[in-house]
Write a protein that holds these residues in place. Structure first.
Motif, PDB file in Angstrom:
ATOM      1  N   ASN A 157       0.859  -1.190   0.000  1.00 16.77           N
ATOM      2  CA  ASN A 157       0.000   0.000   0.000  1.00 16.77           C
ATOM      3  C   ASN A 157       0.894   1.240   0.000  1.00 16.77           C
ATOM      4  O   ASN A 157       1.335   1.699   1.039  1.00 16.77           O
ATOM      5  CB  ASN A 157      -0.899  -0.034   1.241  1.00 16.77           C
ATOM      6  N   CYS A 158       1.146   1.756  -1.206  1.00 15.33           N
ATOM      7  CA  CYS A 158       2.025   2.926  -1.371  1.00 15.33           C
ATOM      8  C   CYS A 158       1.231   4.065  -1.998  1.00 15.33           C
ATOM      9  O   CYS A 158       1.742   4.780  -2.864  1.00 15.33           O
ATOM     10  CB  CYS A 158       3.215   2.565  -2.254  1.00 15.33           C
ATOM     11  N   ALA A 159      -0.012   4.209  -1.576  1.00 15.33           N
ATOM     12  CA  ALA A 159      -0.938   5.105  -2.275  1.00 15.33           C
ATOM     13  C   ALA A 159      -0.967   6.511  -1.705  1.00 15.33           C
ATOM     14  O   ALA A 159      -1.866   7.290  -2.043  1.00 15.33           O
ATOM     15  CB  ALA A 159      -2.341   4.496  -2.274  1.00 15.33           C
ATOM     16  N   GLY A 160       0.002   6.875  -0.876  1.00 12.64           N
ATOM     17  CA  GLY A 160       0.068   8.256  -0.374  1.00 12.64           C
ATOM     18  C   GLY A 160      -1.281   8.680   0.200  1.00 12.64           C
ATOM     19  O   GLY A 160      -1.836   8.001   1.074  1.00 12.64           O
ATOM     20  N   PRO A 161      -1.841   9.795  -0.290  1.00  8.02           N
ATOM     21  CA  PRO A 161      -3.096  10.276   0.280  1.00  8.02           C
ATOM     22  C   PRO A 161      -4.263   9.324   0.049  1.00  8.02           C
ATOM     23  O   PRO A 161      -5.304   9.460   0.693  1.00  8.02           O
ATOM     24  CB  PRO A 161      -3.333  11.610  -0.451  1.00  8.02           C
ATOM     25  N   GLY A 162      -4.105   8.333  -0.850  1.00 11.40           N
ATOM     26  CA  GLY A 162      -5.180   7.356  -1.102  1.00 11.40           C
ATOM     27  C   GLY A 162      -4.995   6.070  -0.315  1.00 11.40           C
ATOM     28  O   GLY A 162      -5.680   5.069  -0.568  1.00 11.40           O
ATOM     29  N   ALA A 163      -4.105   6.078   0.676  1.00 15.05           N
ATOM     30  CA  ALA A 163      -3.750   4.832   1.380  1.00 15.05           C
ATOM     31  C   ALA A 163      -4.881   4.259   2.218  1.00 15.05           C
ATOM     32  O   ALA A 163      -4.875   3.065   2.545  1.00 15.05           O
ATOM     33  CB  ALA A 163      -2.526   5.082   2.273  1.00 15.05           C
ATOM     34  N   ALA A 164      -5.870   5.098   2.553  1.00 16.15           N
ATOM     35  CA  ALA A 164      -6.953   4.609   3.429  1.00 16.15           C
ATOM     36  C   ALA A 164      -7.767   3.513   2.766  1.00 16.15           C
ATOM     37  O   ALA A 164      -8.398   2.700   3.458  1.00 16.15           O
ATOM     38  CB  ALA A 164      -7.859   5.767   3.842  1.00 16.15           C
ATOM     39  N   LEU A 165      -7.758   3.439   1.435  1.00 16.20           N
ATOM     40  CA  LEU A 165      -8.502   2.360   0.765  1.00 16.20           C
ATOM     41  C   LEU A 165      -8.048   1.005   1.307  1.00 16.20           C
ATOM     42  O   LEU A 165      -8.864   0.142   1.625  1.00 16.20           O
ATOM     43  CB  LEU A 165      -8.281   2.429  -0.757  1.00 16.20           C
ATOM     44  N   ALA A 166      -6.738   0.826   1.428  1.00 19.04           N
ATOM     45  CA  ALA A 166      -6.216  -0.467   1.893  1.00 19.04           C
ATOM     46  C   ALA A 166      -6.267  -0.602   3.411  1.00 19.04           C
ATOM     47  O   ALA A 166      -6.479  -1.701   3.922  1.00 19.04           O
ATOM     48  CB  ALA A 166      -4.792  -0.663   1.397  1.00 19.04           C
ATOM     49  N   THR A 167      -6.072   0.494   4.147  1.00 16.99           N
ATOM     50  CA  THR A 167      -6.123   0.341   5.614  1.00 16.99           C
ATOM     51  C   THR A 167      -7.561   0.016   6.040  1.00 16.99           C
ATOM     52  O   THR A 167      -7.784  -0.874   6.857  1.00 16.99           O
ATOM     53  CB  THR A 167      -5.631   1.607   6.338  1.00 16.99           C
ATOM     54  N   GLU A 168      -8.518   0.735   5.459  1.00 19.67           N
ATOM     55  CA  GLU A 168      -9.914   0.527   5.870  1.00 19.67           C
ATOM     56  C   GLU A 168     -10.434  -0.831   5.423  1.00 19.67           C
ATOM     57  O   GLU A 168     -11.235  -1.456   6.124  1.00 19.67           O
ATOM     58  CB  GLU A 168     -10.794   1.658   5.336  1.00 19.67           C
ATOM     59  N   ALA A 169      -9.957  -1.311   4.268  1.00 20.09           N
ATOM     60  CA  ALA A 169     -10.413  -2.625   3.791  1.00 20.09           C
ATOM     61  C   ALA A 169     -10.040  -3.728   4.780  1.00 20.09           C
ATOM     62  O   ALA A 169     -10.692  -4.764   4.828  1.00 20.09           O
ATOM     63  CB  ALA A 169      -9.806  -2.917   2.421  1.00 20.09           C
ATOM     64  N   PHE A 170      -8.989  -3.485   5.562  1.00 17.90           N
ATOM     65  CA  PHE A 170      -8.535  -4.530   6.473  1.00 17.90           C
ATOM     66  C   PHE A 170      -8.599  -4.087   7.940  1.00 17.90           C
ATOM     67  O   PHE A 170      -7.822  -4.533   8.790  1.00 17.90           O
ATOM     68  CB  PHE A 170      -7.126  -4.989   6.064  1.00 17.90           C
ATOM     69  N   GLY A 171      -9.507  -3.162   8.214  1.00 20.56           N
ATOM     70  CA  GLY A 171      -9.830  -2.829   9.608  1.00 20.56           C
ATOM     71  C   GLY A 171      -8.766  -2.060  10.347  1.00 20.56           C
ATOM     72  O   GLY A 171      -8.658  -2.160  11.574  1.00 20.56           O
ATOM     73  N   GLU A 172      -7.956  -1.265   9.621  1.00 22.68           N
ATOM     74  CA  GLU A 172      -6.930  -0.462  10.302  1.00 22.68           C
ATOM     75  C   GLU A 172      -7.251   1.020  10.096  1.00 22.68           C
ATOM     76  O   GLU A 172      -7.217   1.507   8.968  1.00 22.68           O
ATOM     77  CB  GLU A 172      -5.543  -0.786   9.736  1.00 22.68           C
ATOM     78  N   THR A 173      -7.549   1.688  11.187  1.00 22.62           N
ATOM     79  CA  THR A 173      -7.856   3.108  11.065  1.00 22.62           C
ATOM     80  C   THR A 173      -6.621   3.907  11.449  1.00 22.62           C
ATOM     81  O   THR A 173      -6.062   3.710  12.519  1.00 22.62           O
ATOM     82  CB  THR A 173      -9.007   3.489  12.009  1.00 22.62           C
ATOM     83  N   VAL A 174      -6.198   4.773  10.544  1.00 26.62           N
ATOM     84  CA  VAL A 174      -5.040   5.625  10.848  1.00 26.62           C
ATOM     85  C   VAL A 174      -5.434   7.082  10.658  1.00 26.62           C
ATOM     86  O   VAL A 174      -6.230   7.399   9.784  1.00 26.62           O
ATOM     87  CB  VAL A 174      -3.815   5.299   9.962  1.00 26.62           C
ATOM     88  N   PRO A 175      -4.874   7.972  11.480  1.00 25.18           N
ATOM     89  CA  PRO A 175      -5.231   9.392  11.374  1.00 25.18           C
ATOM     90  C   PRO A 175      -4.478  10.085  10.244  1.00 25.18           C
ATOM     91  O   PRO A 175      -3.675  10.987  10.457  1.00 25.18           O
ATOM     92  CB  PRO A 175      -4.845   9.947  12.748  1.00 25.18           C
ATOM     93  N   LEU A 176      -4.762   9.642   9.015  1.00 20.88           N
ATOM     94  CA  LEU A 176      -4.098  10.168   7.813  1.00 20.88           C
ATOM     95  C   LEU A 176      -4.792  11.453   7.379  1.00 20.88           C
ATOM     96  O   LEU A 176      -6.017  11.504   7.322  1.00 20.88           O
ATOM     97  CB  LEU A 176      -4.220   9.104   6.717  1.00 20.88           C
TER      98      LEU A 176
END
Ligand SMILES: Cc1cc2nc3c(=O)[nH]c(=O)nc-3n(C[C@H](O)[C@H](O)[C@H](O)COP(=O)(O)OP(=O)(O)OC[C@H]3O[C@@H](n4cnc5c(N)ncnc54)[C@H](O)[C@@H]3O)c2cc1C
Length: 376
Positions: free
Chosen positions: A199-218
């Motif tokens: 997951n190297c999507a910079g500002p679009g990284a939440a697509l992969a974190t959220e798909a797998f239940g990881e919430t980050v304050p991006l």
């Protein structure tokens, strides 16, 4: 139709994803990279071009030193010199308090190999007479420098393609899932499968974190940049200021690239510079470098960058999902360390571990975080 299968799939073709693709392809793994725009056209291609270690927190220095070695051999990685020069990075102090802060940083960095040199006011003005009297001293890092991000970052992706990686531009990853057979990505109207997902999507990284239940304050930020008309040679170093607010470098064609102030977002992936903010920074900068006082600015721009609240990236394995590796959130300073971040991700994908210390960048430091912080 059976989905095509790869050892590793990469979401995002910035300098981090493209460097990971290059390192993995060179190791003989089958790699596919999806970039929703063009590789190196995001933050990685529009940044200021500072290639500096000075000013980084201690936890970033091992990664930064690994990058320093890659930058020294840049041409052997990407086939061009990228206008990279080890010009030195000169960080100015405008007050005794700022000088004390530079001194404390130098003391903290002893043993890290940055070779920082503190310059008193007299030493500074003798050595760099183009500086105005506002600067009372400086810290100089002789082997830091600058490069042209517009040519360096896309070149990482082209080098990865030459090494065998499949690169798909203008192809957005729109869905991600995982089953017992590995990852399934929807991209460009097709499904593909991979054992590893980066997951190297910079500002679009939440697509992969959220798909797998990881919430980050991006959050995203939008630093302002400008470039002046060409001027006679004035200074070679990469100029910064303790406390921030203004930075500048002069390229061989004579133009001075500078940064300072903030732009604003139009949406998740586009932004505009705030010219008043950038001009304010230039005005403040001309007190440090008086030759800037009357120059013409020929262009302003900004870029969308992924920020974490502690200004450190998320770099390393997912806490929830085997095979998912994160590399995002470089918080305005990922151009220099990006090539090494890609190398670390390749270590993890290929070997399951890396010798570069990355514990400080674990996604687990945000466990329990639920609310994104406001945009910068
Ligand atoms: C104006 C500015 C000045 C800066 N100055 C410096 C500097 O001087 N020195 C320094 O070290 N750092 C600097 N930085 C920071 C540096 O540019 C970034 O930290 C670094 O480029 C981040 O690289 P990246 O590969 O993580 O992200 P990016 O370059 O943002 O790449 C991520 C890519 O992912 C793609 N993507 C997102 N979602 C999807 C999806 N769903 N499917 C497919 N693709 C997707 C995006 O299109 C993008 O191209 C600056 C940043 C900016 C904006």
């Amino acid at each position: 139709m059976t989905a095509r299968r790869y050892d590793a799939a990469i979401m995002g073709g910035g300098i981090v994803g493209a460097s990971a693709a290059l390192h993995l392809a060179r190791s003989g793994l089958s790699v596919v990279l999806f970039e929703r725009g063009f590789c190196g056209a995001g933050a990685s291609g529009v940044n200021y071009g500072g290639v500096r270690r000075q000013g980084r927190p201690p936890e970033q220095i091992p990664l930064s030193q690994r990058a320093h070695v890659i930058w020294a051999q840049l041409k052997s990685y990407i086939g061009i010199d990228g206008e990279y020069i080890r010009s030195g990075h000169l960080k100015l102090a405008r007050s005794e308090a700022e000088m004390a802060s530079l001194q404390a940083y130098r003391d903290r960095m002893a043993g890290f190999g940055l070779d920082l040199e503190l310059l008193s006011g007299n030493m500074l003005h003798d050595r760099f007479p183009m500086l105005g009297k506002l600067a009372v001293g400086a810290s100089y890092c002789p082997d830091d420098g600058h490069a042209n991000p517009r040519i360096v970052s896309p070149a990482f992706a082209r080098a990865a393609a030459r090494a065998g990686a499949e690169i798909h531009e203008q192809t957005e990853v729109t869905g991600i899932a995982r089953d017992l057979g590995g990852f399934i990505l929807q991209a460009g109207g097709q499904d593909i499968r991979s054992d590893i997902l980066l997951n190297c999507a910079g500002p679009g990284a939440a697509l992969a974190t959220e798909a797998f239940g990881e919430t980050v304050p991006l959050s995203s930020g939008h630093p302002c940049m400008g470039v002046t008309e060409p001027l006679p040679p004035l200074f070679g170093f990469n100029l910064g200021v303790e406390g921030g607010g203004f930075y500048a470098r002069q390229v061989t064609r004579g133009n001075i690239v500078f940064g300072g102030g903030k732009g604003y977002a139009l949406d998740e992936s586009t932004c505009r510079p705030d010219m008043a903010s950038a001009m304010g920074a230039l005005q403040a900068g001309s007190a440090l470098l008086p030759a800037l006082h009357k120059v013409n600015v020929i262009r302003f721009w900004s870029g969308v960058e992924a920020y974490m609240p502690d200004r450190n990236p998320v770099l390393g394995p997912s806490a929830t999902t085997p095979g998912l590796l994160h590399g995002f959130g470089f918080s305005g300073a990922g151009f220099q360390i990006g090539p090494a971040a890609g190398a670390v991700l390749a270590d993890l994908a290929r070997d399951g571990h890396t010798d570069t210390p990355i514990n400080a960048f674990s996604i687990t430091r945000f466990a329990g975080a639920t609310v994104p912080v406001p945009a910068h």
